[in-house]
Each structure stands twice: as C-alpha cells, then as structure tokens.
Scaffold this active site. Sequence first.
Site, short mmCIF file in Angstrom:
data_model
loop_
_atom_site.label_atom_id
_atom_site.label_comp_id
_atom_site.label_asym_id
_atom_site.label_seq_id
_atom_site.Cartn_x
_atom_site.Cartn_y
_atom_site.Cartn_z
N ARG A 16 11.14 -44.93 -1.79
CA ARG A 16 10.33 -45.62 -2.80
C ARG A 16 10.24 -44.79 -4.08
NH1 ARG A 16 6.25 -45.07 -6.38
NH2 ARG A 16 5.15 -43.76 -4.86
N ASP A 17 9.44 -43.75 -4.08
CA ASP A 17 9.26 -42.94 -5.28
C ASP A 17 10.55 -42.24 -5.68
OD1 ASP A 17 7.98 -41.77 -7.39
OD2 ASP A 17 6.93 -40.26 -6.23
N HIS A 208 0.76 -34.64 -3.53
CA HIS A 208 1.99 -35.26 -4.01
C HIS A 208 2.41 -34.51 -5.26
CE1 HIS A 208 4.64 -38.89 -4.77
NE2 HIS A 208 4.60 -38.35 -5.97
N HIS A 210 5.39 -32.88 -8.06
CA HIS A 210 6.70 -33.00 -8.69
C HIS A 210 7.14 -31.64 -9.21
CE1 HIS A 210 7.33 -37.51 -9.03
NE2 HIS A 210 6.13 -37.41 -8.49
N CYS A 241 8.91 -40.99 -12.54
CA CYS A 241 8.13 -42.21 -12.71
C CYS A 241 8.57 -42.95 -13.96
CB CYS A 241 6.64 -41.87 -12.79
SG CYS A 241 5.58 -43.29 -13.08
N ASN A 250 10.46 -35.42 -7.17
CA ASN A 250 9.46 -34.94 -6.22
C ASN A 250 9.89 -33.60 -5.61
OD1 ASN A 250 7.49 -37.48 -5.39
ND2 ASN A 250 9.50 -38.13 -6.10
#
Length: 306
Positions: A16-17, A208, A210, A241, A250
């Site tokens: 997903r991300d 989370h 990055h 993003c 990430n």
Amino acid sequence: MINLPKSVNILESGPRDGIQNEKTFIPTAKKLELINALSETGLKRIEATSFVSPKHVPQMADATEVYQNMMKKNDIQYLALIPNLRGFELAKKAGVREMALVAGASETFNRNNVRMSVKESMRQLSIVIETAKEEGMFVRFSIATSFYCPYEGLVSQETVLAMVKELEEMQVNEIVLCDTIGRANPKQVYELFSRVLDQGSTATITAHLHDTYGLSKANSLAALHAGISSFDTAIGGLGGCPFAPGAAGNDSTEDFVFMLHEMGIQTGVHFEKLMDCVKLVKSMTKRSLMGHLQQITNKGHEQTVQ
C-alpha cells in the site's frame, strides 16, 4: 543501559504505502504476487491496499480486486487504508475486517491529503470507528505528520497528544504516529513516544518512519528505547506520499529485520524469504530501492539473520 523489547511486531506496508506513489500502474497480478510472497515470510501484518479515490491515487484503483483475490492466511492480519466514509463503505463491501484509518495532525497536509480539515476528518472517521467497533472490526488509526508537515513545518507535540487522547476515547485498537516526511530526529521521536506511553494508552502504539534524511534507523532505535515494539516498514524501502512533497521511502523492512536480529530481538520473519520479496519488488518498479541489504551481495550477512 538501553531498554529494548525481546520481540517486535512488524506491519509490512509495501503493497500500500510502498507502491502508492509509483507513477506507472503496477498490474493487479503483480500486486497479488507480492502480497502472497510476503505472506510466506513470517510477517503477521500486511497493509494490502487502500480504498481511496482512483483519481487522486491511481495506483490503488484495483483495491477491491486485490483484496478479494489475495491468498489470505488465517494467522495474518490484512489491513486496508480507509480515508473517509466512502472508502469505508467500499472496503466493507469488499469484505475488509481490519481497517486502517488516517488523518493528519497538520491542517494543510490533511486538506491536501483528504480534502477536509482535521476536525472534519475526525468527525467523519469517528462515525466509521463507531460502526466498525459495533461490527467487531479491528480499527487502526494513523496520525500523519506527527512530527513535521511539508507545508507548515514542525508540528506541536500537544496537537498530537490531543489527537491520541481523542482516539483513545473512541477505543481504537491501534494508534500510529507517522513521521510522514522523514524529518524527525531521535530526540523528538523518543520524547513524543515516551509522552504518548506516559498517558497510559490502552491502544497499541506503533511507529511509522520514513528515511528522507537517513534517520529512520536512528529513529527506530529511539522508539524502541522509549518502549515501542510495533513498527511499520516497507519492503525495499519503497514509499513516499503523493501529498507530502519530498518524502522518501519508508524504513526498509529487510534492513529493519536485519538490525533487530543482529541485536537479538525476535521478529518471527524468515530473512531469506524476505530477500526473495525484495527481488520481486525490484521487478515491479523502475526506481532504485532504498534498502541497504539488497545492495549487499555477501551472503554471509544473510546467514547471520536467518
């Protein structure tokens, strides 16, 4: 002496991300191949897709097809990102039982991300949370831009702590603090996570991170030291993003697992199978992967973390 957990729970956000920002559409079959391969690594949590507007995030246009056709294992949690009520209805229809909701701590970011103010997002998502909890669904809530906003700069810790308190009152299962643009430093990470945990959270608190400024591992260690044992990562260090200019990928799953295993912290992940997934990801994107381990050809490094 550094305080460290004996084990860490990892959510793999690559499907997903990790790929949402890819400009070339990745075929559904390839996405399914990646998710199915990740399911064989020992990972117990995978963020599979996102029910967002295909106009704004074209890469996730096949969310329903992906979610309904992946080979699900009973002991793995497959989550889908839900940004609003419309996304919730689509996810429910697709059979999603583990919801990953998101709102930004920054007004400007949130308006760019979901076309609503933070207050509007929280009001709308509170309805989603209430309905989901009534139906026995798992609810995870990510607070984007918990440290820095690409438009407004430094985000106040008090703003984030207030959002955490509000989410606790809604009885969500998990709260994720996101360094969306990878701008945080270890001191900030340690302080904010420590303050959140000091509030006596009943939800799982997840980090989370990055790697825009190359600080994701240092920030991971700071979060571990603060008492966090739940983390999001992405295979190959993919990510970024669409609504956060300059945000890099990430924290790399394979690099993070390598670091933890070297430190004697258990993850339940089979490293060789994870590296096979890195090879698979390489064939799916034209971008250079951010992870360091995939650049190392010395097999001795892999053997130390099996």
